[in-house]
Design a protein around this motif. Structure first.
Motif, PDB file in Angstrom:
ATOM      1  N   GLN A   1      -7.135   3.836  -0.254  1.00  0.00           N
ATOM      2  CA  GLN A   1      -6.218   4.814  -0.844  1.00  0.00           C
ATOM      3  C   GLN A   1      -6.303   4.736  -2.372  1.00  0.00           C
ATOM      4  OE1 GLN A   1      -2.741   4.559   2.606  1.00  0.00           O
ATOM      5  NE2 GLN A   1      -2.337   3.656   0.635  1.00  0.00           N
TER       6      GLN A   1
ATOM      7  N   CYS B   1      -7.741   1.450  -4.423  1.00  0.00           N
ATOM      8  CA  CYS B   1      -7.313   0.187  -3.814  1.00  0.00           C
ATOM      9  C   CYS B   1      -8.362  -0.228  -2.782  1.00  0.00           C
ATOM     10  CB  CYS B   1      -5.955   0.396  -3.159  1.00  0.00           C
ATOM     11  SG  CYS B   1      -5.252  -1.090  -2.427  1.00  0.00           S
TER      12      CYS B   1
ATOM     13  N   HIS C   1       0.812  -1.220   0.000  1.00  0.00           N
ATOM     14  CA  HIS C   1       0.000   0.000   0.000  1.00  0.00           C
ATOM     15  C   HIS C   1       0.843   1.266   0.000  1.00  0.00           C
ATOM     16  CE1 HIS C   1      -3.491  -2.548   0.279  1.00  0.00           C
ATOM     17  NE2 HIS C   1      -2.810  -3.245   1.174  1.00  0.00           N
TER      18      HIS C   1
ATOM     19  N   CYS D   1      -2.108   2.633  -4.952  1.00  0.00           N
ATOM     20  CA  CYS D   1      -1.192   1.725  -4.234  1.00  0.00           C
ATOM     21  C   CYS D   1      -0.458   0.813  -5.219  1.00  0.00           C
ATOM     22  CB  CYS D   1      -1.968   0.848  -3.260  1.00  0.00           C
ATOM     23  SG  CYS D   1      -2.727   1.743  -1.911  1.00  0.00           S
TER      24      CYS D   1
ATOM     25  N   CYS E   1      -7.976  -0.843   0.107  1.00  0.00           N
ATOM     26  CA  CYS E   1      -7.661  -0.256   1.418  1.00  0.00           C
ATOM     27  C   CYS E   1      -8.241   1.142   1.579  1.00  0.00           C
ATOM     28  CB  CYS E   1      -6.151  -0.210   1.621  1.00  0.00           C
ATOM     29  SG  CYS E   1      -5.335   1.049   0.614  1.00  0.00           S
TER      30      CYS E   1
HETATM   31 ZN   LIG Z   1      -3.935   0.043  -0.844  1.00  0.00          ZN
END
Ligand SMILES: [Zn+2]
Length: 317
Positions: free
Chosen positions: A186, A182, A172, A189, A184
């Motif tokens: 963000q 992504c 990440h 990444c 996650c």
């Molecule tokens: Zn990520």
């Protein structure tokens, strides 16, 4: 010197589909190894029972009793509090929220347990008995290109896990500001560009956009690498692009950590020069010229065993 009997450690690698494990001696040699289904759909209590079952089966196969084994090390996916042995959550495993894995597995087995991050375990495994086993290597980074990108950082012979046990999440690192979203939360990444699945996804995108290629329909990562080896220009462009982002990530890692070796793992390294040679060139093209780069790039050597080997190694302390 007092006589000391050989001591052993059990390493377990908990995944959403399988649990892999082994019994290791003090030098990291595998005395027994095996794998069972996780059966994650039956919930955390069931899975913890299976971790204990595999540990006991492996000890039996190795002809060892509990008195011969110091500790069980378990590598787990997802965020955790390693000091407390608490798994905060685990992707693809229903019910895994705030699970006291260390305490519960100690209850099941009656043995001492250490819980570690699975990426860190794999990195420590490669450091201990794999690509980084040369005793001159004390600073090593592993990047595993899989569904996402995992790995870990070894500094002065020890895993670096940060102030809050959250380090490191190498997949990440942001390599393209404002880039692809992504899982996650963000944008941009590295795992959105250079994981094994990212290569297949990018190829599919280009096929759908009508680019000229020998590939069609649903493609796997292996299809993309095979087509590139056969001279398919689009597949080569997909790989070049992903590896260039990976090269950029490696430049950043070298600027921060100054490792001796960066080890690359995952199925795609079977493509050999297409990945490792290309990565070295990409790194050399993008890195600075103010001093000579002495970092080496190496392919991982332990395959799927790295996780349980490293979990055992980290449990030894
Ligand atoms: Zn990520």
């Amino acid at each position: 010197m007092e006589y000391m009997a050989l001591r052993y450690t059990v390493g377990l690698d908990l995944g959403g589909t399988n649990i892999k494990g082994g019994v290791l001696d003090e030098g990291g040699g595998i005395v027994a190894k095996g794998m069972i289904k996780t059966e994650a759909e039956s919930g955390p209590g069931h899975v913890i029972g299976r971790l204990g079952m595999l540990a006991e089966r492996l000890m039996r196969e190795a002809g060892l009793g509990k008195e011969d084994v110091d500790k069980i090390g378990v590598g787990t996916p997802g965020p955790l509090d390693p000091a407390a042995g608490l798994v905060l959550s685990a992707p693809n495993m229903p019910g895994w929220k705030m699970i006291r894995l260390k305490d519960e597995l100690m209850g099941v087995t009656g043995m001492d347990v250490k819980v570690v991050n699975d990426g860190n375990a794999a990195a420590y495994g490669e450091y201990w008995t794999g690509s980084g086993r040369d005793e001159r290597v004390q600073h090593m980074i592993l990047l595993t290109l899989g569904t996402g990108i995992g790995g870990g950082v070894v500094i002065d012979g020890k895993i670096f896990s940060g102030a809050h046990g959250a380090g490191t999440e190498l997949g990440h690192m942001i390599v393209k500001p404002g880039g692809r979203p992504c899982g996650c939360g963000q944008l941009g990444c590295i795992e959105q560009y250079a994981s094994a699945t990212a290569f297949a996804r990018e190829a599919k995108r280009r096929i759908d956009a009508g680019e000229v290629t020998s590939l069609e329909g649903e493609v796997t990562t292996k299809d993309v690498f095979d087509a590139a080896a056969d001279g398919d220009a689009m597949s080569r462009a997909v790989i070049d692009r992903g590896i260039d982002y990976l090269g950029k990530a490696c430049v950043n890692l070298v600027r921060i950590f100054d490792p001796q070796v960066i080890v690359i793992g995952g199925g795609v390294i079977a493509a050999g020069e297409a990945v490792m040679g290309r990565l070295r060139r990409s790194f050399d093209d993008q890195t600075w010229t103010v001093r000579e780069e002495r970092v080496e790039f190496a392919a991982a050597t332990l395959g799927n065993d790295a996780g349980f080997i490293g979990a055992a190694g980290m449990a030894r302390g």
